[in-house]
Design an enzyme around this catalytic site. Structure first.
Site, short mmCIF file in Angstrom:
data_model
loop_
_atom_site.label_atom_id
_atom_site.label_comp_id
_atom_site.label_asym_id
_atom_site.label_seq_id
_atom_site.Cartn_x
_atom_site.Cartn_y
_atom_site.Cartn_z
N LYS A 31 0.85 -1.19 0.00
CA LYS A 31 0.00 0.00 0.00
C LYS A 31 0.89 1.24 0.00
O LYS A 31 1.54 1.55 0.99
CB LYS A 31 -0.89 0.02 1.26
CG LYS A 31 -1.88 1.16 1.26
CD LYS A 31 -1.70 1.96 2.55
CE LYS A 31 -2.24 3.34 2.46
NZ LYS A 31 -1.43 4.29 1.73
N GLU A 46 10.66 1.21 9.76
CA GLU A 46 11.63 2.27 9.41
C GLU A 46 10.91 3.59 9.65
O GLU A 46 10.06 3.99 8.87
CB GLU A 46 12.04 2.15 7.94
CG GLU A 46 12.74 0.86 7.58
CD GLU A 46 14.16 0.80 8.10
OE1 GLU A 46 14.71 1.83 8.52
OE2 GLU A 46 14.73 -0.30 8.12
N CYS A 58 14.08 11.02 5.80
CA CYS A 58 14.12 10.60 7.20
C CYS A 58 15.53 10.69 7.77
O CYS A 58 15.71 10.72 8.98
CB CYS A 58 13.60 9.18 7.33
SG CYS A 58 14.46 8.06 6.23
N GLU A 81 11.04 16.59 14.02
CA GLU A 81 11.54 16.48 12.65
C GLU A 81 10.88 17.59 11.80
O GLU A 81 9.67 17.58 11.61
CB GLU A 81 11.09 15.10 12.16
CG GLU A 81 11.77 14.53 10.99
CD GLU A 81 11.18 13.14 10.63
OE1 GLU A 81 10.08 12.78 11.09
OE2 GLU A 81 11.84 12.43 9.87
P1 NAP Z 1 2.94 8.56 7.57
O1 NAP Z 1 1.89 9.57 7.78
O2 NAP Z 1 3.29 7.64 8.67
O3 NAP Z 1 2.49 7.73 6.27
C1 NAP Z 1 3.25 6.66 5.80
C2 NAP Z 1 2.32 5.61 5.20
O4 NAP Z 1 1.45 5.15 6.24
C3 NAP Z 1 1.44 6.13 4.09
O5 NAP Z 1 1.27 5.12 3.13
C4 NAP Z 1 0.13 6.39 4.81
O6 NAP Z 1 -1.00 6.29 3.98
C5 NAP Z 1 0.11 5.24 5.79
N1 NAP Z 1 -0.76 5.46 6.96
C6 NAP Z 1 -1.13 6.61 7.54
N2 NAP Z 1 -1.93 6.36 8.60
C7 NAP Z 1 -2.07 5.01 8.68
C8 NAP Z 1 -2.79 4.13 9.55
N3 NAP Z 1 -3.51 4.59 10.57
N4 NAP Z 1 -2.70 2.81 9.32
C9 NAP Z 1 -1.99 2.32 8.28
N5 NAP Z 1 -1.28 3.11 7.43
C10 NAP Z 1 -1.33 4.44 7.63
O7 NAP Z 1 4.32 9.22 7.15
P2 NAP Z 1 4.59 10.24 5.98
O8 NAP Z 1 4.24 11.58 6.46
O9 NAP Z 1 4.00 9.78 4.70
O10 NAP Z 1 6.17 10.08 5.80
C11 NAP Z 1 7.06 10.83 6.49
C12 NAP Z 1 7.62 10.06 7.67
O11 NAP Z 1 8.25 8.87 7.23
C13 NAP Z 1 8.71 10.84 8.38
O12 NAP Z 1 8.57 10.72 9.76
C14 NAP Z 1 9.98 10.16 7.90
O13 NAP Z 1 11.06 10.33 8.80
C15 NAP Z 1 9.54 8.76 7.79
N6 NAP Z 1 10.43 8.00 6.90
C16 NAP Z 1 11.25 7.06 7.43
C17 NAP Z 1 12.12 6.36 6.62
C18 NAP Z 1 13.05 5.33 7.18
O14 NAP Z 1 13.58 4.55 6.40
N7 NAP Z 1 13.25 5.27 8.48
C19 NAP Z 1 12.14 6.62 5.25
C20 NAP Z 1 11.29 7.59 4.73
C21 NAP Z 1 10.43 8.27 5.58
P3 NAP Z 1 -1.68 7.58 3.29
O15 NAP Z 1 -0.61 8.23 2.51
O16 NAP Z 1 -2.72 6.97 2.44
O17 NAP Z 1 -2.20 8.41 4.40
#
Ligand code: NAP
Length: 485
Positions: free
Chosen positions: A179, A254, A288, A386
């Site tokens: 997804k 991650e 990230c 962040e």
């Molecule tokens: P996010 O809000 O956690 O969303 C990530 C994914 O999770 C999206 O596909 C989102 O879907 C889905 N999601 C959201 N709420 C959910 C729920 N309740 N249940 C299941 N899935 C859910 O994060 P983001 O804002 O897209 O990404 C930024 C974050 O990712 C930052 O904190 C960054 O540091 C972190 N990141 C970490 C890494 C690593 O390797 N450690 C790499 C890249 C990014 P929708 O888009 O459909 O809402």
């Protein structure tokens, strides 16, 4: 450099076929550089996800039974099909995500490297024999794929975050339901297009889009799913980990970071300024592993600030990522711009000095100027949260111990960076930093051959490298008895 509309696949991919949501509902996807619509995607929920999981479960025995070499052949063909369309796929990625075209090409190429690396690593999933304490029995250790893997990925690396999960899953013999993020679905759905093109068996790879919480719940609660792999925020990671834990599924997480970037007084300041640009401003600060807090030793503070300011002026150009020479594309959406603006305002309210940037440029799209603030302090938002955008905040410190303490003063532990020349200091600081990734005199260190994973609230598990397959495998101990010796 126009968008190839054949790549904008506006359906989900289940059991080798393209489909709409059961409800017929869709979500719109827009270009952050212009606000213009790109297309829609199906708004699926639990029922479509359950069907995708059932397809992956049905495909699992045959996929597992293939030799590692046969699986690798499929994976290399998939990579060839991606690379054949690299230019068009990069335009698609830039159009939906905003990052400059050169970065989009680099990301897709890195994704392919992950898949090719794992294709070969899959041939080296070795077992073990253990000296037996019984004369008439032998002990064998073998590794088996866990089964159906469910993945959820973010928008900031819409191709490579998927590739490093997909590569590990396919190589180890697992099947997958993924997804992608709602803002960047098309760079994920292209994997369905290439799966079709190369004749990947139906059900081995399935892609659903839509209602994230509902899809996540089905993934965590459906007994056929044996592993959840997630990249995204710590908040959502904790939700998923708790839910997956109820059903004792394996997890890899991650999650978020808050990377410190330390410049010691013996650092090569030109190298540090260039590393700072690469670490802080790649993808407009939306990675990230982005430097979020710059700790600079008092003796070189002013000189480093000056060098960083000049490097920013020389190297950073804001604009639509499809335009030549642009290095800073738009942020993903309005909320991202507001967060950066709030961090800048908070820093200025608490005594910081604005050196450059600090505003939204006067143009359509979700842009923010590359920003440098000096005089940062630990009570500012940027010290703990962040920013995920183009704000570099410079904090001053006096001693090595103080820098280490400040750097470790966070619940996160993903990436950190420091610049120093003294070898003893390099080892002391490297060993003292509580982070999964440490860049010593380097600002960008990601590669498919090295492990990528966080300490503390930045996650569980590692992706990439020989360690990246571990979480996709079960270890089986077999005891062969009655050998009559
Ligand atoms: P996010 O809000 O956690 O969303 C990530 C994914 O999770 C999206 O596909 C989102 O879907 C889905 N999601 C959201 N709420 C959910 C729920 N309740 N249940 C299941 N899935 C859910 O994060 P983001 O804002 O897209 O990404 C930024 C974050 O990712 C930052 O904190 C960054 O540091 C972190 N990141 C970490 C890494 C690593 O390797 N450690 C790499 C890249 C990014 P929708 O888009 O459909 O809402």
């Amino acid at each position: 450099m126009s968008l190839n509309s054949a790549l904008v696949k506006q359906q989900v991919y289940i059991n080798g076929a393209w489909a709409d949501a059961d409800s017929g509902q869709t979500i719109a996807v827009a270009n952050p550089a212009t606000g213009e619509s790109i297309g829609t995607i199906p708004y699926c929920g639990r029922s479509e996800t359950a069907r995708a999981i059932a397809a992956a479960e049905a495909a699992f025995p045959a996929w597992k039974a293939l030799t590692a070499e046969a699986r690798a052949d499929f994976m290399h063909k998939l990579c060839d099909a991606v690379m054949d369309q690299l230019d068009d796929l990069a335009v698609l990625l830039t159009t939906e995500m905003g990052k400059p075209l050169a970065e989009a090409k680099g990301e897709i190429t890195l994704g392919v490297k992950y898949i090719r690396f794992f294709a070969e690593e899959g041939k080296r999933i070795y077992g073990d024999t253990i000296p037996s304490p019984w004369a008439d029995r032998r002990i064998l250790v073998t590794k088996e794929p866990v089964g159906v893997v469910a993945s959820i990925t973010p928008w900031n690396f819409p191709n490579s975050m998927i590739a490093r999960k997909l590569g590990a899953a396919l190589a180890s013999g697992c099947t997958m339901v993924m997804k992608p993020a709602e803002f960047t679905p098309y760079s994920a759905l292209i994997y369905g297009l290439v799966a079709d093109k190369i004749g990947l068996p139906a059900g081995v790879l399935n892609i659903v889009t839509g209602d994230a919480p509902a899809i996540g719940e089905e993934m965590c609660e459906n007994p056929a799913v044996r592993k959840i792999t997630f990249t995204g925020s710590t908040r959502v990671g904790k939700l998923l980990a708790a839910n997956a834990g109820k059903n004792m599924k394996k997890i890899s997480m991650e999650l978020g970071g808050n990377a410190p970037f330390i410049v010691f007084d013996d650092a090569d300041l030109d190298r540090a300024a260039n590393g700072a640009i690469a670490s802080k401003f790649r993808n407009s600060g939306q990675t990230c592993v982005c430097a979020n807090r710059f700790y600079v030793q008092a003796g070189v503070y002013d000189a480093f600030a000056e060098k960083l300011k000049s490097a920013m002026a020389e190297q950073l150009t804001v604009g639509n990522g499809l335009e030549d020479g642009v290095t800073q594309g738009p942020l993903i959406n309005e909320a991202a711009v507001e967060k950066v603006a709030a961090h800048v305002q908070d820093a200025l309210d608490k005594g910081g000095t604005l050196v450059t940037g600090g505003h939204r440029p006067d143009r359509t799209g979700t842009y923010f100027e590359p920003t440098l603030v000096t005089g940062a302090s630990q009570d500012m938002k940027v010290a703990h949260d962040e920013t995920f955008g183009p704000l570099a905040a410079l904090f001053k410190f006096d001693t090595e111990d103080e820098a280490i303490k400040l750097a470790n003063d966070t619940e996160y532990g993903l990436a950190c960076y420091f610049y120093a020349q003294d070898l003893g200091r390099c080892f002391r600081v490297m060993e003292a930093l509580q982070y999964g990734l440490v860049g010593v005199n380097e600002g960008v260190i990601t590669t498919e051959v090295a492990p990528f994973g966080g300490f503390k609230e930045s996650g569980i598990g590692n992706e990439g490298s020989k360690y990246g397959l571990d979480d996709y495998l079960n270890i089986k101990y077999s005891c062969l008895g009655g050998l009559g010796m």
